[in-house]
Design a protein around this motif. Structure first.
Motif, PDB file in Angstrom:
ATOM      1  N   UNK A  73     143.678  15.203  38.631  1.00  0.00           N
ATOM      2  CA  UNK A  73     143.101  16.505  39.041  1.00  0.00           C
ATOM      3  C   UNK A  73     143.982  17.569  38.955  1.00  0.00           C
ATOM      4  N   UNK A  74     145.407  17.333  38.923  1.00  0.00           N
ATOM      5  CA  UNK A  74     146.561  18.177  38.779  1.00  0.00           C
ATOM      6  C   UNK A  74     146.283  19.058  37.481  1.00  0.00           C
ATOM      7  N   UNK A  75     146.408  18.109  36.530  1.00  0.00           N
ATOM      8  CA  UNK A  75     146.093  18.988  35.037  1.00  0.00           C
ATOM      9  C   UNK A  75     144.793  19.918  35.051  1.00  0.00           C
ATOM     10  N   UNK A  76     143.847  19.524  35.787  1.00  0.00           N
ATOM     11  CA  UNK A  76     142.324  20.116  35.759  1.00  0.00           C
ATOM     12  C   UNK A  76     142.827  21.472  36.432  1.00  0.00           C
ATOM     13  N   UNK A  77     143.538  21.512  37.485  1.00  0.00           N
ATOM     14  CA  UNK A  77     143.564  22.837  38.305  1.00  0.00           C
ATOM     15  C   UNK A  77     144.754  23.516  37.917  1.00  0.00           C
ATOM     16  N   UNK A  78     145.645  23.047  36.808  1.00  0.00           N
ATOM     17  CA  UNK A  78     146.321  23.841  36.157  1.00  0.00           C
ATOM     18  C   UNK A  78     145.632  24.520  35.248  1.00  0.00           C
ATOM     19  N   UNK A  79     144.730  23.960  34.421  1.00  0.00           N
ATOM     20  CA  UNK A  79     144.097  24.564  33.253  1.00  0.00           C
ATOM     21  C   UNK A  79     143.017  25.500  33.846  1.00  0.00           C
ATOM     22  N   UNK A  80     142.266  25.236  35.015  1.00  0.00           N
ATOM     23  CA  UNK A  80     141.428  26.149  35.518  1.00  0.00           C
ATOM     24  C   UNK A  80     142.100  27.581  35.793  1.00  0.00           C
ATOM     25  N   UNK A  81     143.234  27.357  36.634  1.00  0.00           N
ATOM     26  CA  UNK A  81     144.020  28.544  36.934  1.00  0.00           C
ATOM     27  C   UNK A  81     144.319  29.395  35.726  1.00  0.00           C
ATOM     28  N   UNK A  82     144.709  28.789  34.701  1.00  0.00           N
ATOM     29  CA  UNK A  82     145.345  29.456  33.584  1.00  0.00           C
ATOM     30  C   UNK A  82     144.096  30.258  32.771  1.00  0.00           C
ATOM     31  N   UNK A  83     143.072  29.412  32.647  1.00  0.00           N
ATOM     32  CA  UNK A  83     141.585  30.011  32.353  1.00  0.00           C
ATOM     33  C   UNK A  83     141.341  31.258  33.025  1.00  0.00           C
ATOM     34  N   UNK A  84     141.678  31.405  34.063  1.00  0.00           N
ATOM     35  CA  UNK A  84     141.436  32.705  34.909  1.00  0.00           C
ATOM     36  C   UNK A  84     142.659  33.652  34.693  1.00  0.00           C
ATOM     37  N   UNK A  85     143.516  33.411  34.330  1.00  0.00           N
ATOM     38  CA  UNK A  85     144.807  34.313  34.465  1.00  0.00           C
ATOM     39  C   UNK A  85     145.537  34.312  35.539  1.00  0.00           C
ATOM     40  N   UNK A  86     145.402  33.309  36.468  1.00  0.00           N
ATOM     41  CA  UNK A  86     145.850  33.181  37.787  1.00  0.00           C
ATOM     42  C   UNK A  86     147.254  32.388  37.566  1.00  0.00           C
ATOM     43  N   UNK A  87     148.316  32.908  38.590  1.00  0.00           N
ATOM     44  CA  UNK A  87     149.738  32.230  38.844  1.00  0.00           C
ATOM     45  C   UNK A  87     149.543  31.314  39.696  1.00  0.00           C
ATOM     46  N   UNK A  88     150.161  30.155  39.261  1.00  0.00           N
ATOM     47  CA  UNK A  88     150.417  28.863  39.919  1.00  0.00           C
ATOM     48  C   UNK A  88     151.809  28.846  40.579  1.00  0.00           C
ATOM     49  N   UNK A  89     151.897  28.298  41.785  1.00  0.00           N
ATOM     50  CA  UNK A  89     153.027  28.203  42.490  1.00  0.00           C
ATOM     51  C   UNK A  89     153.062  26.981  43.424  1.00  0.00           C
ATOM     52  N   UNK A  90     154.148  26.156  43.437  1.00  0.00           N
ATOM     53  CA  UNK A  90     154.274  24.937  44.456  1.00  0.00           C
ATOM     54  C   UNK A  90     155.112  25.355  45.627  1.00  0.00           C
ATOM     55  N   UNK A  91     155.601  26.682  45.629  1.00  0.00           N
ATOM     56  CA  UNK A  91     156.477  26.972  46.537  1.00  0.00           C
ATOM     57  C   UNK A  91     156.077  27.473  47.915  1.00  0.00           C
ATOM     58  N   UNK A  92     156.349  26.525  48.789  1.00  0.00           N
ATOM     59  CA  UNK A  92     155.630  26.669  50.075  1.00  0.00           C
ATOM     60  C   UNK A  92     156.017  27.999  50.729  1.00  0.00           C
ATOM     61  N   UNK A  93     157.069  28.668  50.286  1.00  0.00           N
ATOM     62  CA  UNK A  93     157.593  29.842  50.936  1.00  0.00           C
ATOM     63  C   UNK A  93     156.368  31.062  50.518  1.00  0.00           C
TER      64      UNK A  93
END
Length: 241
Positions: A73-93
Motif C-alpha cells: 500500500x506504500x506505492x498506492x499512497x505515493x501514486x494517489x498523492x501525486x495524482x492530486x499534486x500533493x507533496x509527500x514527506x516522511x519527516x516527523x518534524x
C-alpha cells in the motif's frame, strides 16, 4: 510529448501494457503474498486519490505525512498523492504542518491525537487489505473500511503540474513531479526489501514502473530465502536495505 507529471506517466504506461505485474509484495513473517497488475494498481491509486480529494478535502499543494513500513500500500499512497499534486514527506518534524497523516497500526497511538487538527488515516496492513479488527480512536479513519467505496476512476479538480513539489526530503530540498520522472528506468523486475516510502526507496517504485518493469518488495525477509525468491520471481535486479 513525454509525460511531465506522475498521473500522465501512469496513463502512458497503462496504454502500453496494462496487464503487466507492477507491484508484488511478500511478508515472510506472515506468509502473505499479493500481486497487482498495472491496471489494478492504477485502480487502487484512483480510489485512494478519490478518498483524499472528495472525502478528506485535500487540495493540490497539500502536504501528506506518510509513516508506513515496507508494504504494497506504500506505492498506492505515493501514486494517489501525486495524482492530486500533493507533496509527500516522511519527516516527523513536519507533523504539525501536514494536511493529512497516513500511518500503519503502530502509528495509531502516536498520531491519533492529531485527528482533531487534520485527518488521520490508519492502515491495518492486514492480509488482503482487511480493516482493523478493533475500534480506532475518535476521528481516525480506517482506510480499508472506506476506500473500496470510492470511484474506480479519478479526475483531479486541480490537476498537478510538472513543477509541483512531490517529495520533501527530511531537511532537504523538494523533488518536483518532473524530477520524479527523471528517475533511471528499469525495464526488468526488481527484488528489494527497501521501503518505497523513503528517500532512498522512491526509485524502487519509479524505476520499474516507468521503465516497463515491476517491483517485488519483501518485508521481514528470511535470511536464507533471498536467492530462491529472486529465481522464483524472475528478478533481473536485486537491492537490499
Amino acid at each position: 510529448m513525454p509525460a511531465s507529471t506522475f498521473p500522465d506517466a501512469l496513463a502512458e504506461q497503462l496504454r502500453a501494457d496494462p496487464g503487466r505485474p507492477v507491484v508484488t509484495f511478500y511478508d515472510d513473517a506472515t506468509g502473505e503474498r499479493i500481486e497487482l497488475s498495472l491496471t489494478t494498481y492504477a485502480n487502487w491509486v484512483a480510489k485512494t486519490a478519490g478518498l483524499l480529494q472528495d472525502e478528506l478535502g485535500l487540495e493540490r499543494g497539500g502536504l501528506v505525512l506518510l509513516d508506513l513500513p515496507t508494504h504494497w500500500l506504500g506505492p498506492v499512497w505515493l501514486g494517489a498523492a501525486w495524482a492530486m499534486g500533493l507533496t509527500v514527506t516522511t519527516d516527523h518534524d513536519r507533523r504539525t504542518d501536514a494536511d493529512v497523516v497516513v500511518c500503519g497500526p503502530d502509528g495509531v497511538a502516536t498520531y491519533g491525537e492529531d485527528a482533531g487538527r487534520a485527518p488521520v488515516v490508519a492502515l491495518s496492513l492486514r492480509p488482503l487489505g482487511a480493516p482493523f479488527a478493533e475500534a480506532l480512536p475518535p476521528g481516525v479513519v480506517d482506510y480499508s473500511a472506506v476506500v473500496l467505496g470510492q470511484p474506480d476512476a479519478f479526475a483531479a479538480y486541480d490537476p498537478p503540474q510538472p513543477g509541483d513539489a512531490a517529495w520533501q526530503e527530511a531537511g532537504g530540498a523538494a523533488r518536483t513531479q518532473e524530477d520524479l520522472l527523471a528517475t533511471d528506468r528499469l525495464p526488468g523486475r526488481l527484488l528489494t526489501d527497501v521501503n518505497p516510502c523513503a528517500d532512498a526507496g522512491l526509485d524502487t517504485l519509479l524505476g520499474p514502473l516507468l521503465g516497463g518493469g515491476g517491483t517485488v518488495w519483501v518485508r521481514n525477509p528470511v535470511a536464507d530465502g533471498w536467492d530462491r525468491r529472486a529465481e522464483a520471481e524472475r528478478a533481473t535486479a536485486t537491492r537490499r536495505a
